[in-house]
Every structure is written in structure tokens, then in C-alpha cells.
Motif scaffolding. Sequence first.
Motif, PDB file in Angstrom:
ATOM      1  N   LYS A  62       0.808  -1.214   0.000  1.00  0.00           N
ATOM      2  CA  LYS A  62       0.000   0.000   0.000  1.00  0.00           C
ATOM      3  C   LYS A  62       0.849   1.276   0.000  1.00  0.00           C
ATOM      4  O   LYS A  62       0.440   2.299  -0.525  1.00  0.00           O
ATOM      5  N   GLU A  63       2.002   1.216   0.647  1.00  0.00           N
ATOM      6  CA  GLU A  63       2.867   2.395   0.754  1.00  0.00           C
ATOM      7  C   GLU A  63       4.281   1.968   1.134  1.00  0.00           C
ATOM      8  O   GLU A  63       4.514   0.818   1.495  1.00  0.00           O
ATOM      9  N   THR A  64       5.199   2.919   1.039  1.00  0.00           N
ATOM     10  CA  THR A  64       6.571   2.642   1.440  1.00  0.00           C
ATOM     11  C   THR A  64       6.626   2.532   2.960  1.00  0.00           C
ATOM     12  O   THR A  64       6.141   3.408   3.672  1.00  0.00           O
ATOM     13  N   SER A  78      12.599   0.791   1.448  1.00  0.00           N
ATOM     14  CA  SER A  78      11.604   0.301   2.393  1.00  0.00           C
ATOM     15  C   SER A  78      12.108  -0.925   3.120  1.00  0.00           C
ATOM     16  O   SER A  78      13.191  -1.426   2.858  1.00  0.00           O
TER      17      SER A  78
END
Length: 148
Positions: A23-25, A63
Amino acid sequence: MQISTKFTIAIHMLVAIDYFSDKETVNSSMLADSIGSNPVIIRTLMSDLKRAGLIDTKRGPGSIKLLKPLDQITFYDVYVAVEKNKDELFNFHEHVNLDCPVGRNIHHALSDKLFKIQRDFEDDLKRQNVGDVEDDVIKAIASESAGQ
């Protein structure tokens, strides 16, 4: 006996890494925000989890990635990775009165019992996995969404 908050923070981190990875870093600042902690504490725990072979990290804006599925990471894996004073859960007081019959014999009378408790505790940790925690978190999120 008390396990430090590092244990529960590390489990929170692992669940958040997996949950947010597509969904995101995911980075230390994002995890610190989720946990309500200082990013320095998170980076220290990330080092412990990396050293234990549970995550991989990239410098800079990269990440954090899991190296194992959560259902293959036991509570014991996390415990061993982040707890520094785990060799003996129970410590004996050092200056017993050897002239006292209880003082003379208390260590011997307790040591096997405490060792068994520690072994049972560690065996229980080995039976629990982080994937089950994530499953419960996902159910709670779905329940929240259904209630809105």
C-alpha cells in the motif's frame, strides 16, 4: 518476570510491514507513527530484526521487507531477536544468610522449578506465530469498517 515493550513493538512492526507493504513505502518514520514511538527506537529494533534474519532494510528512502511470511515467524523468533536479558527469566538474590536453613537451601529448591517455567514459557512462544496476530488485526479492521 517482565518482557520489555520491545517484544510487542517488534510484533507490531512486523504486522505493519506486512499489512502496508503493498500500500505504501514502509520505513522507520511510518512505523514510529503507527506505534507512537520514536523513530530511533524503531531503527534499533529494525537492526535486531534484521540481524535475526526476519527483515531486510534499504538505506535512504527504501523500504523494509519481510524475509519470511508472518505465519513462519514465531513469538520465540521475535523474543530471541529483541530481548537482551532472556538467558534467565528469574534471578536469585545474591546475599543469602548461609547460617539460615532456608537461606542455605532456597536456591537449590527453586532452580529446577524456575528452569522448567522458563522452558515452558519459551515453548509457548514457539507455538504462537505473528501471522495469527495479523489475522486478528485484519478482522478488527474489517469489523471497524463494517460498523461505519
